[in-house]
Write an enzyme that holds these catalytic residues in place. Structure first.
Site, PDB file in Angstrom:
ATOM      1  N   LYS A  80       3.656 -11.108   4.028  1.00 58.76           N
ATOM      2  CA  LYS A  80       2.378 -10.663   4.601  1.00 58.76           C
ATOM      3  C   LYS A  80       1.392 -11.829   4.676  1.00 58.76           C
ATOM      4  CE  LYS A  80       3.586  -6.435   5.304  1.00 58.76           C
ATOM      5  NZ  LYS A  80       3.866  -5.996   6.677  1.00 58.76           N
TER       6      LYS A  80
ATOM      7  N   TYR B 241       8.135 -10.011  -0.520  1.00 60.71           N
ATOM      8  CA  TYR B 241       7.494  -9.068   0.415  1.00 60.71           C
ATOM      9  C   TYR B 241       6.028  -9.443   0.622  1.00 60.71           C
ATOM     10  CZ  TYR B 241       4.639  -5.065   1.653  1.00 60.71           C
ATOM     11  OH  TYR B 241       3.676  -4.276   2.222  1.00 60.71           O
TER      12      TYR B 241
ATOM     13  N   SER C  73      -1.517  -6.161   4.030  1.00 62.30           N
ATOM     14  CA  SER C  73      -1.523  -5.401   2.776  1.00 62.30           C
ATOM     15  C   SER C  73      -2.527  -5.992   1.802  1.00 62.30           C
ATOM     16  CB  SER C  73      -0.129  -5.459   2.164  1.00 62.30           C
ATOM     17  OG  SER C  73      -0.159  -4.965   0.842  1.00 62.30           O
TER      18      SER C  73
HETATM   19  C1  UD1 Z   1       3.198  -1.651  -3.557  1.00 54.65           C
HETATM   20  C2  UD1 Z   1       2.819  -3.025  -3.048  1.00 54.65           C
HETATM   21  C3  UD1 Z   1       2.114  -2.909  -1.735  1.00 54.65           C
HETATM   22  C4  UD1 Z   1       2.980  -2.165  -0.778  1.00 54.65           C
HETATM   23  C5  UD1 Z   1       3.256  -0.784  -1.331  1.00 54.65           C
HETATM   24  C6  UD1 Z   1       4.131   0.015  -0.392  1.00 54.65           C
HETATM   25  C7  UD1 Z   1       2.270  -4.799  -4.597  1.00 54.65           C
HETATM   26  C8  UD1 Z   1       1.283  -5.323  -5.582  1.00 54.65           C
HETATM   27  N1  UD1 Z   1       1.942  -3.656  -4.030  1.00 54.65           N
HETATM   28  O1  UD1 Z   1       1.988  -1.023  -3.943  1.00 54.65           O
HETATM   29  O2  UD1 Z   1       1.845  -4.192  -1.217  1.00 54.65           O
HETATM   30  O3  UD1 Z   1       2.337  -2.101   0.464  1.00 54.65           O
HETATM   31  O4  UD1 Z   1       3.901  -0.914  -2.603  1.00 54.65           O
HETATM   32  O5  UD1 Z   1       5.472  -0.227  -0.553  1.00 54.65           O
HETATM   33  O6  UD1 Z   1       3.285  -5.391  -4.372  1.00 54.65           O
HETATM   34  N2  UD1 Z   1       3.933   4.117 -10.372  1.00 54.65           N
HETATM   35  C9  UD1 Z   1       4.386   4.820 -11.470  1.00 54.65           C
HETATM   36  N3  UD1 Z   1       5.617   5.423 -11.392  1.00 54.65           N
HETATM   37  C10 UD1 Z   1       6.397   5.359 -10.270  1.00 54.65           C
HETATM   38  C11 UD1 Z   1       5.914   4.643  -9.145  1.00 54.65           C
HETATM   39  C12 UD1 Z   1       4.678   4.030  -9.242  1.00 54.65           C
HETATM   40  O7  UD1 Z   1       3.717   4.888 -12.493  1.00 54.65           O
HETATM   41  O8  UD1 Z   1       7.504   5.914 -10.275  1.00 54.65           O
HETATM   42  C13 UD1 Z   1       2.605   3.486 -10.445  1.00 54.65           C
HETATM   43  C14 UD1 Z   1       2.648   1.985 -10.255  1.00 54.65           C
HETATM   44  O9  UD1 Z   1       2.908   1.327 -11.448  1.00 54.65           O
HETATM   45  C15 UD1 Z   1       1.256   1.727  -9.675  1.00 54.65           C
HETATM   46  C16 UD1 Z   1       0.946   2.983  -8.890  1.00 54.65           C
HETATM   47  O10 UD1 Z   1       1.821   3.985  -9.399  1.00 54.65           O
HETATM   48  O11 UD1 Z   1       0.326   1.612 -10.712  1.00 54.65           O
HETATM   49  C17 UD1 Z   1       1.196   2.834  -7.391  1.00 54.65           C
HETATM   50  O12 UD1 Z   1       2.490   2.305  -7.203  1.00 54.65           O
HETATM   51  P1  UD1 Z   1       3.199   2.243  -5.777  1.00 54.65           P
HETATM   52  O13 UD1 Z   1       3.042   3.527  -5.075  1.00 54.65           O
HETATM   53  O14 UD1 Z   1       4.569   1.710  -5.987  1.00 54.65           O
HETATM   54  O15 UD1 Z   1       2.328   1.180  -4.957  1.00 54.65           O
HETATM   55  P2  UD1 Z   1       1.872  -0.304  -5.357  1.00 54.65           P
HETATM   56  O16 UD1 Z   1       2.791  -0.920  -6.321  1.00 54.65           O
HETATM   57  O17 UD1 Z   1       0.429  -0.245  -5.698  1.00 54.65           O
END
Ligand code: UD1
Length: 341
Positions: free
Chosen positions: A156, A152, A125
């Site tokens: 990795k 998590y 990841s």
């Molecule tokens: C996270 C993990 C990544 C993992 C992936 C899949 C980290 C840094 N990243 O990615 O390693 O492989 O999840 O499980 O640990 N967001 C919102 N609202 C929501 C959900 C998300 O605004 O309800 C935003 C988050 O703040 C982020 C973006 O959308 O900025 C992507 O979030 P998300 O899809 O959860 O993935 P990551 O956090 O990038």
């Protein structure tokens, strides 16, 4: 040629199985069904016309894993997806994550040595980079590994080290670690896709479920990041582009094209999009106005990361091809198809 896909009924696993079968590989799936459903096998069969072999057991169990490899002496390569992946849950239950994610890997590596299975592709990841410093954006494979933000993420990092040391110790083993950025979207058939159990943690399923009316309102975590619209930036990559990269990695190994016995590649598009960019794309392709509100930042989130995919593009001869709108559209089509069944 037979390939073992662990976690093959999961999100990335199922799409990769389809691509492997399309390329003529025989696939055997091992999945404990902790976070996926057995019906995925029917969907794979509908898409490709081939039902993959399947066994359900926990790879963190050493004797069951050994027994599996003793019974299957025709496996030429392994793609190891099976792992827990919820960042928040890993903070609450770290031992669950270390045990499952690392025991399964160690059992597989031991069995690879004992039963002479030479090739491993490992799901890593971009989380291993943490928040890269400005001079390391876009982030390439040589960027420094930062202290993990969650158990998590730490699994990795440790997993990559365990693989590296095992490859040095056990001659004849090769491995490729693929560092994914943010996989989203679904197969064009809308027969397989991301199926989070319960309330989604990740952005795309939360968007499509809100669009469909299952969730009331999407919370956008953080509107004050130093980005073009204040929301956080990620490198979203279409799941089918990601799946294809796994097939390329397997072919590279079995055709003995590797330059060293442990290789690491970024899988991203090279383009970063903000949360609001993703929402706008969803609204455009679906015609649905999304109910969302901007709230405080989510603990542990980084502000921006996107890949430098140059090394993967050049070395693997692979390039992510699908644009953000194709990602949101396929995710939306999958959500609608799944709910209407
Ligand atoms: C996270 C993990 C990544 C993992 C992936 C899949 C980290 C840094 N990243 O990615 O390693 O492989 O999840 O499980 O640990 N967001 C919102 N609202 C929501 C959900 C998300 O605004 O309800 C935003 C988050 O703040 C982020 C973006 O959308 O900025 C992507 O979030 P998300 O899809 O959860 O993935 P990551 O956090 O990038």
């Amino acid at each position: 040629m037979k390939i073992l896909v662990t976690g093959g009924t999961g999100y990335i696993g199922s799409h990769t199985v389809v691509e492997l079968q399309k390329k003529g590989f025989d696939v055997i799936i091992v999945d404990a069904l902790f976070n996926s459903r057995i019906e995925v096998l029917d969907s794979i069969e509908k898409i490709t016309g081939i039902r993959p072999e399947f066994e359900s057991f926990d790879l963190a169990n050493q004797s069951l894993t050994d027994d599996f490899f003793a019974r299957h002496n025709d496996i030429k390569g392994i793609i190891h997806f099976a792992a827990h992946k919820a960042v928040g849950e890993s903070v609450e239950q770290p031992i669950k994550y270390y045990r499952n994610n690392l025991d399964s890997l160690m059992n597989i590596l031991e069995a690879m040595d004992k039963y002479k299975v030479p090739n491993l592709v490992f799901s890593s990841s971009c989380t291993v980079y943490g928040q890269p410093d400005a001079e390391h954006l876009p982030v390439s494979e040589t960027a420094p590994i930062k202290k993990a933000e969650s158990p998590y993420g730490n699994t990795k990092q440790i997993a990559e080290e365990i693989i590296f040391e095992s490859i040095n110790a056990y001659k004849g083993l090769n491995a490729i670690a693929l560092r994914y950025f943010n996989p989203v979207g679904a197969h064009d058939s809308a027969l397989i896709g991301e199926l989070p159990l319960g309330v989604p943690n990740n952005l795309m399923p939360y968007i499509t479920q809100t669009g469909y009316g299952i969730r009331e309102c999407l919370k956008v975590f953080g509107g004050d990041y130093p980005t073009h619209d204040g929301t956080a930036i990620r490198d979203y990559i279409h799941i089918m582009d990601l799946a294809k990269a796994h097939v390329v990695a397997v072919e590279r190994m079995v055709n003995e094209k590797m330059k060293k016995s442990f290789e690491i590649f970024n899988l991203g598009t090279g383009t970063g999009y903000s949360v609001l960019d993703v929402i706008k794309s969803f609204e455009k392709v679906s015609g649905v106005k999304l109910n969302y509100e901007i709230v405080g930042r989510r603990a542990g989130d980084i502000e921006k990361v996107w890949a430098d995919p140059t090394f993967s593009n050049n070395e693997l001869g692979w390039k992510a091809e699908r644009h953000l709108d194709e990602m949101t559209l396929s995710a939306w089509n999958w959500e609608k198809a799944y709910r209407s069944n």
